[in-house]
Design a protein around this motif. Structure first.
Motif, PDB file in Angstrom:
ATOM      1  N   LEU A 216      47.590  83.663  25.042  1.00  0.00           N
ATOM      2  CA  LEU A 216      46.358  83.111  26.556  1.00  0.00           C
ATOM      3  C   LEU A 216      47.234  83.117  27.832  1.00  0.00           C
ATOM      4  O   LEU A 216      46.705  83.218  29.019  1.00  0.00           O
ATOM      5  CB  LEU A 216      45.054  82.401  26.530  1.00  0.00           C
ATOM      6  N   LEU A 217      48.398  81.733  27.350  1.00  0.00           N
ATOM      7  CA  LEU A 217      49.145  82.033  28.942  1.00  0.00           C
ATOM      8  C   LEU A 217      50.115  83.509  29.163  1.00  0.00           C
ATOM      9  O   LEU A 217      49.787  83.280  30.301  1.00  0.00           O
ATOM     10  CB  LEU A 217      50.032  80.879  28.205  1.00  0.00           C
ATOM     11  N   ARG A 218      50.836  84.507  28.841  1.00  0.00           N
ATOM     12  CA  ARG A 218      51.032  85.373  28.417  1.00  0.00           C
ATOM     13  C   ARG A 218      49.926  86.296  29.054  1.00  0.00           C
ATOM     14  O   ARG A 218      50.099  86.895  30.404  1.00  0.00           O
ATOM     15  CB  ARG A 218      51.353  86.096  27.736  1.00  0.00           C
ATOM     16  N   ALA A 219      48.311  86.370  29.058  1.00  0.00           N
ATOM     17  CA  ALA A 219      47.467  87.141  28.989  1.00  0.00           C
ATOM     18  C   ALA A 219      47.379  86.726  30.846  1.00  0.00           C
ATOM     19  O   ALA A 219      46.780  87.495  31.838  1.00  0.00           O
ATOM     20  CB  ALA A 219      46.607  87.430  28.562  1.00  0.00           C
ATOM     21  N   PHE A 220      46.832  85.342  31.031  1.00  0.00           N
ATOM     22  CA  PHE A 220      46.678  84.212  32.167  1.00  0.00           C
ATOM     23  C   PHE A 220      47.987  85.103  33.221  1.00  0.00           C
ATOM     24  O   PHE A 220      47.816  85.298  34.183  1.00  0.00           O
ATOM     25  CB  PHE A 220      46.922  83.293  31.763  1.00  0.00           C
ATOM     26  N   ARG A 225      49.393  87.745  38.706  1.00  0.00           N
ATOM     27  CA  ARG A 225      49.835  88.828  38.935  1.00  0.00           C
ATOM     28  C   ARG A 225      48.642  90.090  39.632  1.00  0.00           C
ATOM     29  O   ARG A 225      49.228  90.160  40.745  1.00  0.00           O
ATOM     30  CB  ARG A 225      51.003  89.418  38.642  1.00  0.00           C
ATOM     31  N   GLN A 226      47.896  89.494  39.644  1.00  0.00           N
ATOM     32  CA  GLN A 226      46.505  90.592  39.851  1.00  0.00           C
ATOM     33  C   GLN A 226      45.451  89.809  40.696  1.00  0.00           C
ATOM     34  O   GLN A 226      45.535  90.784  42.328  1.00  0.00           O
ATOM     35  CB  GLN A 226      45.903  91.474  39.200  1.00  0.00           C
ATOM     36  N   ARG A 242      55.834  73.046  24.308  1.00  0.00           N
ATOM     37  CA  ARG A 242      56.024  74.639  24.063  1.00  0.00           C
ATOM     38  C   ARG A 242      54.520  75.543  25.270  1.00  0.00           C
ATOM     39  O   ARG A 242      56.084  75.851  25.751  1.00  0.00           O
ATOM     40  CB  ARG A 242      55.402  75.063  23.116  1.00  0.00           C
ATOM     41  N   LEU A 243      53.870  74.818  25.218  1.00  0.00           N
ATOM     42  CA  LEU A 243      52.947  75.276  26.467  1.00  0.00           C
ATOM     43  C   LEU A 243      53.117  75.003  27.541  1.00  0.00           C
ATOM     44  O   LEU A 243      53.455  75.828  28.594  1.00  0.00           O
ATOM     45  CB  LEU A 243      51.403  75.200  26.026  1.00  0.00           C
ATOM     46  N   LEU A 244      54.198  73.597  27.854  1.00  0.00           N
ATOM     47  CA  LEU A 244      54.096  73.908  29.279  1.00  0.00           C
ATOM     48  C   LEU A 244      55.252  74.243  29.457  1.00  0.00           C
ATOM     49  O   LEU A 244      55.908  75.207  30.727  1.00  0.00           O
ATOM     50  CB  LEU A 244      54.274  72.461  28.892  1.00  0.00           C
ATOM     51  N   GLU A 249      58.585  79.659  31.873  1.00  0.00           N
ATOM     52  CA  GLU A 249      59.244  80.000  31.938  1.00  0.00           C
ATOM     53  C   GLU A 249      58.211  81.148  32.640  1.00  0.00           C
ATOM     54  O   GLU A 249      59.072  82.851  33.425  1.00  0.00           O
ATOM     55  CB  GLU A 249      59.463  80.835  30.281  1.00  0.00           C
ATOM     56  N   LEU A 250      56.967  81.350  32.266  1.00  0.00           N
ATOM     57  CA  LEU A 250      56.100  82.894  32.813  1.00  0.00           C
ATOM     58  C   LEU A 250      56.045  82.577  34.500  1.00  0.00           C
ATOM     59  O   LEU A 250      54.959  83.053  34.609  1.00  0.00           O
ATOM     60  CB  LEU A 250      54.650  82.708  32.094  1.00  0.00           C
ATOM     61  N   GLY A 251      56.697  81.244  35.146  1.00  0.00           N
ATOM     62  CA  GLY A 251      56.165  81.052  36.361  1.00  0.00           C
ATOM     63  C   GLY A 251      54.577  80.958  36.744  1.00  0.00           C
ATOM     64  O   GLY A 251      54.830  80.731  38.039  1.00  0.00           O
TER      65      GLY A 251
END
Length: 381
Positions: A216-220, A225-226, A242-244, A249-251
């Motif tokens: 879900l974090l990667r999808a978000f 970005r859009q 780990r999620l934090l 890492e994903l910004g």
């Protein structure tokens, strides 16, 4: 002399699990249909009913663990002779079946499992996996029946254990309560849900590997970005740090909030722009049904088992492959652009009302209802 109980429920839960929520909804509804029910209590464990509804009696077995309570359970079965004994989860199911054999009599013992067994056991340590596999394949044949929440779980369990499919009963979880809308009318609790800012995507559940909030974090991150949006995940668990770290890492750290466990998630569900279920496996997906009942658009990973049944092959919300963050991001964007009508979402949740579930449980357990059954009660807690 007290009449013979129609149903004795034996469970030992954390106090805030999915089983607790099911019991809190189911027992008052069954009692409201005129059935006499005993809730057999292991000290320090749930389920808890507050208040205890009319028609339900809490019986303290006097022990803090399941197996030490076996003699008390046997004595209870001999003394009270309930028509049906229902237990939930494998360890408790084993003890219930042993007690039924030792007590004798004509009580019919049913066991319940709420998740897709083969996937759940694959994630367990080898010893736990071996014990549970042996018990399910050898002991469950002595149960009067096995209750599960979805067709997917039923098929998986039959294939895994070799138990005839006719012995496995699919009964809908009691999710949608008459007081759900009133609970949802409360304050959402998090400022993002009331500040009029960017839309909020919501996830709810234990912060565990099974719930796969990393996807879900990667999808978000893709979605962020859009367009402007924010992600709120309600729940606590071992994967929090780990999620934090992944969010940093994903910004997306500034657009992610993990406020922890929330006893009443319904106001947040109703206020969110969309709800996402990213589990690697489920039994049904209770939170998915809750979001639908509150009119929130949903997307779910097509995990075994439950989401495909709840969403009717995608009629009520998009399904994406487990772990596919690109497809999940696209589905979320579609929901934000064109949310489905609330009436369609309510239609999806209709099979999971407490009354429909209580009557289905009574049928599966072979419990004859009084000729003029009153409307089921609800637990106002």
């Amino acid at each position: 002399m007290r009449p013979r109980p129609d149903l004795a429920l034996f469970a030992a839960t954390s106090g805030h699990s999915g089983v607790d929520r099911i019991v809190a909804n189911l027992l008052p509804a069954l009692a409201g249909l005129g059935l006499r029910i005993d809730l057999l209590n292991i000290r320090g464990h749930g389920p808890h009913l507050d208040p205890v509804p009319d028609g339900v009696r809490v019986v303290d077995l006097g022990r803090a663990h399941v197996w030490p309570a076996l003699p008390a359970l046997v004595a209870y079965l001999k003394r009270e002779r309930p028509r049906v004994l229902l237990s939930d989860k494998d360890k408790v199911n084993r003890a219930a079946l042993a007690a039924r054999a030792l007590a004798g009599g004509d009580t019919r013992a049913f066991v319940r499992l709420g998740t897709t067994v083969s996937h759940n056991l694959a994630s367990r340590p080898w010893f736990d996996r071996a014990v549970q596999t042996l018990s399910m394949r050898s002991l469950y044949r002595f149960a009067a029946g096995v209750l599960v929440p979805s067709q997917g779980v039923a098929g998986d369990f039959a294939a895994f254990t070799g138990l005839p499919r006719a012995r496995i009963h699919v009964v809908p979880n009691p999710v949608v309560t008459p007081h759900m809308q009133a609970l949802a009318a409360g304050a959402p609790g998090h400022p993002w849900l009331t500040d009029g800012g960017a839309p909020v995507i919501l996830g709810v559940g234990e912060l565990s590997a099974r719930k796969d909030f990393a996807t879900l974090l990667r999808a978000f991150a893709r979605l962020r970005r859009q367009r402007p949006c924010r992600l709120l995940i309600l729940g606590e668990g071992r994967r929090r740090e780990r999620l934090l770290a992944l969010a940093a890492e994903l910004g997306i750290a500034d657009d992610l909030a993990l406020p922890g466990f929330v006893a009443n998630p319904y106001p947040a569900m109703r206020a969110a722009a969309a709800f996402a279920l990213t589990s690697q496996w489920e039994g049904l997906g209770i939170v998915l049904v809750e979001a639908l009942a509150l009119g929130t658009p949903v997307v779910a990973c097509d995990c075994p088992s439950g989401p495909r049944e709840v969403l009717a092959d995608g009629r009520y919300g998009p399904l994406v492959a487990v772990g596919d963050d690109a497809a999940l991001a696209a589905a979320l964007a579609g929901l934000l652009d064109v949310p489905p009508p609330p009436a369609l979402l309510a239609e999806a949740a209709a099979p999971y009302t407490v009354e429909a579930s209580a009557r289905a449980y009574a049928r599966a357990l072979g419990l004859e209802l009084p000729a003029c059954s009153p409307a089921p009660q609800e637990n106002p807690a």
